[in-house]
Design an enzyme around this catalytic site. Sequence first.
Site, PDB file in Angstrom:
ATOM      1  N   SER A   1      36.560  40.165  38.153  1.00 34.32           N
ATOM      2  CA  SER A   1      37.640  40.128  39.141  1.00 34.32           C
ATOM      3  C   SER A   1      37.493  41.309  40.081  1.00 34.32           C
ATOM      4  O   SER A   1      36.997  42.373  39.686  1.00 34.32           O
ATOM      5  CB  SER A   1      39.004  40.189  38.450  1.00 34.32           C
ATOM      6  OG  SER A   1      40.039  40.441  39.384  1.00 34.32           O
TER       7      SER A   1
ATOM      8  N   TYR B   1      44.797  44.131  32.109  1.00 32.02           N
ATOM      9  CA  TYR B   1      43.778  43.278  32.722  1.00 32.02           C
ATOM     10  C   TYR B   1      42.824  44.108  33.578  1.00 32.02           C
ATOM     11  O   TYR B   1      41.599  43.967  33.473  1.00 32.02           O
ATOM     12  CB  TYR B   1      44.465  42.212  33.570  1.00 32.02           C
ATOM     13  CG  TYR B   1      43.533  41.201  34.187  1.00 32.02           C
ATOM     14  CD1 TYR B   1      43.045  40.127  33.438  1.00 32.02           C
ATOM     15  CD2 TYR B   1      43.152  41.303  35.521  1.00 32.02           C
ATOM     16  CE1 TYR B   1      42.198  39.192  34.003  1.00 32.02           C
ATOM     17  CE2 TYR B   1      42.304  40.370  36.097  1.00 32.02           C
ATOM     18  CZ  TYR B   1      41.833  39.316  35.334  1.00 32.02           C
ATOM     19  OH  TYR B   1      40.988  38.390  35.908  1.00 32.02           O
TER      20      TYR B   1
END
Length: 302
Positions: free
Chosen positions: A175, A188
């Site tokens: 990401s 995350y």
Amino acid sequence: MVWKRLGALVVFPLQMIYLVVKAAVGLVLPAKLRDLSRENVLITGGGRGIGRQLAREFAERGARKIVLWGRTEKCLKETTEEIRQMGTECHYFICDVGNREEVYQTAKAVREKVGDITILVNNAAVVHGKSLMDSDDDALPKSQHINTLGQFWTTKAFLPRMLELQNGHIVCLNSVLALSAIPGAIDYCTSKASAFAFMESLTLGLLDCPGVSATTVLPFHTSTEMFQGMRVRFPNLFPPLKPETVARRTVEAVQLNQALLLLPWTMHALIILKSILPQAALEEIHKFSGTYTCINTFKGRT
């Protein structure tokens, strides 16, 4: 010895110029794509979202066999049936990549039933969408195990055979938050930054390993149920990526042997801005774009 070192100093910048020009030419001229007809592909988190789209894309591009790993059998079954209807051999295995022993046992079962895996796609991930103070201490290790350590274990399970065959590719669906974190998703962001460092080290470690490569994909916010509810201030200017787009570009990157892929291409500006702007300016960018509060409306799947 002195002349040899001076020669190396002269040759090195010429090498850099050659490689930059070569890369620039590659952006203009169409490159030959790798043939996937002999490749066995394993996708973690393959039952839904980007994982399902990756399975479709690999099947459409002629992969020989596709193996799906995940924790939800219903989703895995649906995706497997869809891929089989496309004419591609497909198998699924229930496996939690956050469980080391389960990874190694399932990897052994895959080799016995399907054969050698030549393309491993580490796609499985979880997000809790909490700040540090609001996060559950018991949930934090889960995200680290699945998002980061799971990649250690799956890679250790399949890489040795790839090295023996001199044929293999490790892919990490990461990401852009690995490069630029946001508040409210601290678990995350931390795990993705760790996974990015893992892949960077692995990619360099494979330089002297013929036939084996690695690709790291860093997409912007993608419109899957995992990040449902996440909002930025200017959605028309920064629209979420479609999972189909991420899958297509990822498989293309594998076929082109591309080490790093940022999606969309404008994310390259992020790296430049973080390198030259003061922290106060970066903070204002976060506030202006809405990334500072984008997780406040999060109600996605954990």
